[in-house]
Design a protein around this motif. Structure first.
Motif, mmCIF file in Angstrom:
data_model
loop_
_atom_site.group_PDB
_atom_site.id
_atom_site.type_symbol
_atom_site.label_atom_id
_atom_site.label_comp_id
_atom_site.label_asym_id
_atom_site.label_seq_id
_atom_site.Cartn_x
_atom_site.Cartn_y
_atom_site.Cartn_z
ATOM 1 N N PRO A 257 6.358 4.065 -11.538
ATOM 2 C CA PRO A 257 6.061 4.947 -10.407
ATOM 3 C C PRO A 257 5.703 4.199 -9.119
ATOM 4 C CG PRO A 257 5.157 5.902 -12.378
ATOM 5 C CD PRO A 257 5.677 4.532 -12.764
ATOM 6 N N LEU A 258 4.990 3.074 -9.228
ATOM 7 C CA LEU A 258 4.675 2.319 -8.009
ATOM 8 C C LEU A 258 5.954 1.844 -7.340
ATOM 9 C CD1 LEU A 258 1.881 -0.296 -7.478
ATOM 10 C CD2 LEU A 258 4.183 -0.735 -6.644
ATOM 11 N N PHE A 259 6.863 1.296 -8.115
ATOM 12 C CA PHE A 259 8.141 0.833 -7.579
ATOM 13 C C PHE A 259 8.914 1.998 -6.969
ATOM 14 C CE2 PHE A 259 12.715 -0.003 -8.405
ATOM 15 C CZ PHE A 259 12.880 -1.101 -7.571
ATOM 16 N N GLN A 260 8.910 3.145 -7.634
ATOM 17 C CA GLN A 260 9.643 4.307 -7.123
ATOM 18 C C GLN A 260 9.039 4.810 -5.812
ATOM 19 O OE1 GLN A 260 12.437 5.062 -8.641
ATOM 20 N NE2 GLN A 260 11.974 3.580 -10.267
ATOM 21 N N LEU A 261 7.723 4.890 -5.759
ATOM 22 C CA LEU A 261 7.067 5.413 -4.555
ATOM 23 C C LEU A 261 7.266 4.482 -3.362
ATOM 24 C CD1 LEU A 261 3.820 6.654 -6.310
ATOM 25 C CD2 LEU A 261 5.552 8.117 -5.242
ATOM 26 N N SER A 262 7.258 3.181 -3.585
ATOM 27 C CA SER A 262 7.409 2.229 -2.488
ATOM 28 C C SER A 262 8.858 2.067 -2.055
ATOM 29 C CB SER A 262 6.840 0.862 -2.891
ATOM 30 O OG SER A 262 5.442 0.902 -2.999
ATOM 31 N N THR A 263 9.782 2.073 -3.015
ATOM 32 C CA THR A 263 11.168 1.739 -2.679
ATOM 33 C C THR A 263 12.052 2.944 -2.453
ATOM 34 O OG1 THR A 263 11.884 1.635 -4.998
ATOM 35 C CG2 THR A 263 10.994 -0.385 -4.015
ATOM 36 N N ARG A 264 11.692 4.097 -3.031
ATOM 37 C CA ARG A 264 12.528 5.293 -2.850
ATOM 38 C C ARG A 264 11.869 6.291 -1.909
ATOM 39 N NH1 ARG A 264 17.223 3.283 -4.936
ATOM 40 N NH2 ARG A 264 17.018 2.736 -7.136
ATOM 41 N N ILE B 222 15.919 0.693 4.741
ATOM 42 C CA ILE B 222 14.840 1.677 4.782
ATOM 43 C C ILE B 222 15.495 3.052 4.731
ATOM 44 C CG2 ILE B 222 12.874 2.591 6.069
ATOM 45 C CD1 ILE B 222 12.564 -0.137 7.382
ATOM 46 N N ALA B 223 15.314 3.747 3.625
ATOM 47 C CA ALA B 223 15.973 5.042 3.415
ATOM 48 C C ALA B 223 15.028 5.968 2.658
ATOM 49 C CB ALA B 223 17.285 4.864 2.654
ATOM 50 N N PRO B 224 14.063 6.579 3.321
ATOM 51 C CA PRO B 224 13.096 7.428 2.623
ATOM 52 C C PRO B 224 13.759 8.652 1.989
ATOM 53 C CG PRO B 224 12.366 6.905 4.866
ATOM 54 C CD PRO B 224 13.791 6.492 4.767
ATOM 55 N N VAL B 225 13.257 9.006 0.803
ATOM 56 C CA VAL B 225 13.658 10.247 0.135
ATOM 57 C C VAL B 225 12.387 11.087 0.014
ATOM 58 C CG1 VAL B 225 14.757 11.277 -1.869
ATOM 59 C CG2 VAL B 225 15.407 8.964 -1.146
ATOM 60 N N PRO B 226 12.208 12.117 0.835
ATOM 61 C CA PRO B 226 10.914 12.825 0.873
ATOM 62 C C PRO B 226 10.526 13.526 -0.425
ATOM 63 C CG PRO B 226 12.167 13.231 2.879
ATOM 64 C CD PRO B 226 13.097 12.528 1.930
ATOM 65 N N CYS B 227 11.493 13.998 -1.204
ATOM 66 C CA CYS B 227 11.193 14.649 -2.485
ATOM 67 C C CYS B 227 10.240 15.831 -2.340
ATOM 68 C CB CYS B 227 10.615 13.644 -3.484
ATOM 69 S SG CYS B 227 11.781 12.376 -4.020
ATOM 70 N N SER C 248 0.849 -1.184 0.000
ATOM 71 C CA SER C 248 0.000 0.000 0.000
ATOM 72 C C SER C 248 0.887 1.238 0.000
ATOM 73 C CB SER C 248 -0.935 0.026 1.210
ATOM 74 O OG SER C 248 -0.185 0.095 2.422
ATOM 75 N N PHE C 249 0.296 2.360 -0.402
ATOM 76 C CA PHE C 249 1.032 3.625 -0.381
ATOM 77 C C PHE C 249 0.044 4.772 -0.386
ATOM 78 C CE2 PHE C 249 2.830 7.353 -2.433
ATOM 79 C CZ PHE C 249 4.032 7.500 -1.752
ATOM 80 N N ALA C 250 0.330 5.778 0.428
ATOM 81 C CA ALA C 250 -0.415 7.037 0.414
ATOM 82 C C ALA C 250 0.551 8.125 0.860
ATOM 83 C CB ALA C 250 -1.630 6.983 1.337
ATOM 84 N N SER D 98 1.171 12.830 0.920
ATOM 85 C CA SER D 98 0.543 14.144 0.974
ATOM 86 C C SER D 98 0.127 14.659 -0.392
ATOM 87 C CB SER D 98 1.498 15.143 1.638
ATOM 88 O OG SER D 98 2.765 15.138 1.001
ATOM 89 N N ASP D 99 0.580 14.022 -1.447
ATOM 90 C CA ASP D 99 0.197 14.396 -2.802
ATOM 91 C C ASP D 99 -0.824 13.379 -3.304
ATOM 92 O OD1 ASP D 99 0.085 14.634 -5.649
ATOM 93 O OD2 ASP D 99 2.001 15.677 -5.632
ATOM 94 N N ALA D 100 -2.076 13.810 -3.424
ATOM 95 C CA ALA D 100 -3.148 12.890 -3.814
ATOM 96 C C ALA D 100 -2.913 12.292 -5.194
ATOM 97 C CB ALA D 100 -4.496 13.611 -3.775
ATOM 98 N N ASP D 101 -2.268 13.034 -6.081
ATOM 99 C CA ASP D 101 -2.006 12.510 -7.423
ATOM 100 C C ASP D 101 -1.042 11.330 -7.372
ATOM 101 O OD1 ASP D 101 -3.680 14.360 -8.610
ATOM 102 O OD2 ASP D 101 -2.068 15.787 -9.047
ATOM 103 N N MET D 102 -0.052 11.397 -6.486
ATOM 104 C CA MET D 102 0.895 10.294 -6.352
ATOM 105 C C MET D 102 0.215 9.063 -5.748
ATOM 106 S SD MET D 102 3.777 11.241 -7.673
ATOM 107 C CE MET D 102 2.785 12.134 -8.883
ATOM 108 N N THR D 103 -0.682 9.286 -4.814
ATOM 109 C CA THR D 103 -1.428 8.165 -4.231
ATOM 110 C C THR D 103 -2.262 7.475 -5.310
ATOM 111 O OG1 THR D 103 -1.521 9.312 -2.094
ATOM 112 C CG2 THR D 103 -3.091 7.519 -2.459
ATOM 113 N N ARG D 104 -2.935 8.251 -6.142
ATOM 114 C CA ARG D 104 -3.724 7.686 -7.243
ATOM 115 C C ARG D 104 -2.840 6.983 -8.260
ATOM 116 N NH1 ARG D 104 -6.824 11.198 -10.693
ATOM 117 N NH2 ARG D 104 -7.891 9.293 -11.298
#
Length: 534
Positions: free
Chosen positions: A447-454, A470-475, A124-126, A128-134
Motif C-alpha cells: 500500500p505504501l508503494f501504491q499510495l506514493s507511486t499511483r 507524475i500521473a496521479p490517479v485520484p481513486c 511522506s504521504f497524506a 483526504s482518507d485518514a485510514d490511507m494516511t495511517r
C-alpha cells in the motif's frame, strides 16, 4: 568468501515502554510484563539483582498476550547482573517469570534496544482518507523493522536471504519512504552469490526471477548501471537454467517445484508448493517477464546475441502461453495442463492430477506482463476480481495492483482493495496474511508503494529519475500530498480534485525533468522548480 559490508552499521536506540518502568520484585512463580505501543525489532536488555539459584524466563512476544517465539532463561547468581539477550526479536511485550528462586529477584530495568538500518524519513504521504494516511505510515514501520543486516521477511521469522519476493516489495517501499539503496545493492549481490553456489536451484523457484525484477528496479531508481553489468553473468546463468525448465508444450513444465505462489489453496493443493498442472502457467508468466528483463540486462552489458536470443524465447513463450492456457469459453487462462512434467514428485512437488483450475494468479500475471491481448485485459481482470476464487493474500496483491494499472482499472478498484488492509492497534502493524501469521511482515507493505507511486503518482521515467513520470490517479479521493525521494532530491506533489476540477502543484528537483499526466489526459513537460497546473 567474506566481503566488507557496504551498508551502514545498524542504529540502536532505547525504545521506551508505554508506561514508565518501575522496578518489580518477583518471587518464585510470579510474573510481570513490560508493554510497548507497537511491535519492535529489538534486543531485550535487563538489569536484575537477587534470586540466587533461580531462573528468570524472558519471553518477548509480538502481542500483549502470554507467549513467545524465542525465549531465554537467565540463571540468577544472586548479585546484580546486566545482560542483553543475544538475539534480535519482534515484540510489543516482554514477559518475565521467576522460577526456583529461594529469594525474590529484583527486576531493576527492562530495555528494548531497537535496531534497524539508520534510515531517514524522506518520503511522506497524506490524503483526504485518514485510514490511507495511517496505512502508509504502518507500511513504513513494517519495512523499517525488516531493514537489518539484510532485508528480512520479518524480524519474527528472520528467514535467511532466500526471499527476493519479499525483498522486491520491501525494496520498492524502501525507495519511496527512505531511499536507502545500499542494503538493496548488497542483497542483490548476496543473492547472486547464492544462485551461483546452488546452480540457480533455490528453495523458492519463482523468487529467483523476482530477484531479476529487483535488480532492474534498482537500476531504474538509482541509475547505477555498474551493478547491472557486474551481475549480468548471474542473470544469463539464471535464464539459461530456466530455459531448461521448458517442456514439450513450451511452458515451464520441468521446474523442480513451483514455489512460491501464495498462501492459498488452489484446486485442493497448497499454493505454497502446487503441482505442475497448477504452477506451470504462473511460473511461465514470471519467466516471460524475466526474458524482458534479460533483454535489458543484455543491452546494458552490451551482449547483443543474448538480447536477440531472449527476444526469440519471449515470442515462443507468448505463443505457447496463449495456445496452451487460454480457454475461450471461460474467458480466462487456466493454470496448466496435467501430466506434462517428467519431474518426479517430491515433498515440494505434489503429483499431478487430471484437473483444470483458473487461479487469479495466472490471470493477473497474464494481464500484468502483456501475455493477454490489450483488448482482453480489462475483461479478464474484472472477471478475476469478481470470481469466487479471488483469494489473493497481501503479498500477491502487489501484482494485482500493478495489473490494474496495466489494464486501466486502477482508479475503479484500487481504493476498495487498499481498504482490505487492517492496522492492528495493539502493534501498529499488519498481519502477514489477511487475518493470520506474524505481525511484522513487510511483504504486505505494497500500500505504501501504491499510495506514493499511483495515487500521488510519482515514478522514475528514466534511470536515476533523470526523467520523472507524475500521473496521479485520484481513486475518488479529494486530495493528496507528499514527497517521493530520488537521487536528485525529493519530488513534492500536492493535488486537489473536486467540483472545480483537478489542480496540481509539483516541485521538481534540479537535474530532472518531469512528464506530468493529469487525470483528464492532458500532458505537460516540466523542468526543475515549482509548478502549478489545472
Amino acid at each position: 568468501p567474506r566481503v566488507a559490508s557496504e551498508s551502514p552499521a545498524r542504529m540502536e536506540a532505547v525504545y521506551s515502554p508505554s508506561a514508565p518502568f518501575s522496578p518489580v520484585m518477583l518471587a518464585a512463580g510470579q510474573s510481570a510484563s513490560v508493554l510497548y505501543d507497537r511491535v519492535l525489532s529489538a534486543f531485550v536488555g535487563l538489569r536484575v539483582r537477587g534470586g540466587k539459584g533461580g531462573t528468570l524466563w524472558v519471553e518477548p512476544n509480538e502481542t500483549k498476550a502470554p507467549g513467545f517465539h524465542r525465549r531465554a532463561a537467565l540463571s540468577l547468581s544472586g548479585g546484580e547482573e546486566t545482560v542483553e539477550l543475544p538475539f534480535l526479536d519482534s515484540f510489543s511485550a516482554v514477559h518475565l517469570r521467576a522460577e526456583g528462586c529461594t529469594e525474590p529477584v529484583a527486576v531493576l530495568d527492562v530495555r528494548a534496544n531497537f535496531a534497524s538500518q539508520p534510515v531517514e524519513y524522506r518520503g511522506s504521504f497524506a490524503c483526504s482518507d485518514a485510514d490511507m494516511t495511517r496505512l502508509w505510515k504502518a507500511c513504513r514501520w513494517a519495512t523499517q523493522i525488516c531493514l537489518q543486516t539484510h532485508h528480512l521477511d520479518s524480524p519474527h521469522h528472520q528467514e535467511p536471504i532466500s526471499d527476493p519476493g519479499d525483498y522486491l516489495i520491501e525494496s520498492l517501499v524502501n525507495y519511496c519512504a527512505f531511499f536507502q539503496p545500499w542494503l538493496i545493492r548488497q542483497d542483490l549481490r548476496k543473492y547472486a552469490w547464492i544462485l551461483g553456489q546452488c546452480g540457480n536451484r533455490v528453495f523458492h523457484t519463482s523468487y529467483a526471477l523476482l530477484w531479476l525484477q529487483m535488480l532492474l528496479e534498482y537500476y531504474d531508481h538509482t541509475g547505477d548501471r555498474s551493478l547491472v553489468e557486474e551481475l549480468a553473468p548471474a542473470v544469463h546463468s539464471l535464464l539459461d537454467t530456466f530455459r531448461g525448465y521448458r517442456g514439450r508444450n513450451g511452458l515451464l513444465c520441468e521446474a523442480p517445484n513451483y514455489m512460491f505462489m501464495d498462501w492459498v489453496d488452489i484446486g485442493g493443493f497448497p499454493g505454497h508448493h502446487p503441482p505442475a498442472v497448477i504452477g506451470q502457467g504462473y511460473l511461465t508468466a514470471f519467466y516471460y517477464r524475466a526474458l524482458a528483463d534479460g533483454i535489458r540486462v543484455a543491452e546494458l552489458a552490451v551482449h547483443p546475441l543474448r538480447a536477440a536470443a531472449y527476444a526469440g524465447l519471449r515470442e515462443e513463450t507468448r505463443s505457447a502461453f496463449q495456445r496452451e492456457l487460454w480457454v475461450e469459453s471461460a474467458g480466462q487462462y487456466r493454470d496448466g495442463t496435467p501430466f506434462q512434467s517428467t519431474e518426479k514428485p517430491s515433498r515440494w512437488l505434489p503429483e499431478d492430477q487430471a484437473i483444470e483450475t483458473f487461479s487469479p494468479h495466472v490471470n493477473v500475471l497474464a494481464v500484468l506482463y502483456g501475455l493477454a491481448a490489450q483488448e482482453r485485459r480489462a475483461e479478464i481482470l474484472e472477471r478475476t476480481l469478481s470470481g469466487p476464487s479471488f483469494a489473493c493474500q497481501p503479498y500477491f496483491m502487489h501484482f494485482v495492483f500493478d495489473a490494474l494499472a496495466r489494464a486501466g482499472l486502477y482508479g475503479k478498484h484500487a481504493l476498495s482493495l487498499l481498504r482490505r488492509w487492517r492496522i492492528l492497534e495493539e502493534t501498529q502493524s499488519l498481519w502477514e496474511m489477511w487475518d493470520s501469521g506474524d505481525r511484522s511482515h513487510a511483504w504486505g507493505a505494497t500500500p505504501l508503494f501504491q499510495l506514493s507511486t499511483r495515487i500521488l503518482g510519482v515514478r522514475p521515467a528514466a534511470p536515476g529519475f533523470r526523467e520523472i513520470a507524475i500521473a496521479p490517479v485520484p481513486c475518488g479521493l479529494s486530495c493528496a500530498r507528499g514527497e517521493v525521494p530520488t537521487p536528485l532530491g525529493n519530488v513534492a506533489v500536492d493535488w486537489n480534485s473536486g467540483a472545480d476540477g483537478f489542480s496540481l502543484t509539483v516541485r521538481i528537483p534540479t537535474g530532472a525533468i518531469a512528464r506530468v499526466t493529469l487525470p483528464g489526459g492532458a500532458t505537460h513537460t516540466l523542468e526543475a522548480g515549482r509548478h502549478s497546473l489545472r
